[in-house]
Design an enzyme around this catalytic site. Sequence first.
Site, short mmCIF file in Angstrom:
data_model
loop_
_atom_site.label_atom_id
_atom_site.label_comp_id
_atom_site.label_asym_id
_atom_site.label_seq_id
_atom_site.Cartn_x
_atom_site.Cartn_y
_atom_site.Cartn_z
N CYS A 103 15.05 39.87 40.43
CA CYS A 103 14.09 40.82 39.90
C CYS A 103 14.55 41.24 38.51
CB CYS A 103 14.05 42.04 40.84
SG CYS A 103 12.57 43.04 40.68
N PRO A 104 13.70 41.34 37.53
CA PRO A 104 12.24 41.33 37.59
C PRO A 104 11.60 39.96 37.36
CG PRO A 104 12.89 42.05 35.42
CD PRO A 104 14.17 41.78 36.20
#
Length: 78
Positions: free
Chosen positions: A17-18
């Site tokens: 993530c992201p």
Amino acid sequence: MDDAAPPIRLDLRGVKCPLNWAHAKVRLEQMSRGQTLELILDDLRGVRDIPRAAEAEGYVVLESTALDGGAFRLRIEK
């Protein structure tokens, strides 16, 4: 719903993530309304944050399930 299209699958194991949300969002934007995106993730932050981000963008989170081997399946409908 027998004629429903199968989900579009995106294996994002190993993507943190992201970036995993960025990949999912690009794919969602290419899909038609009513289609389902199935994500396979192994990043706990993504498992937590992607459903929130998807709902904030107006998508519907249908499923969040732990799989064997430390992976998770998220199903998101556009």
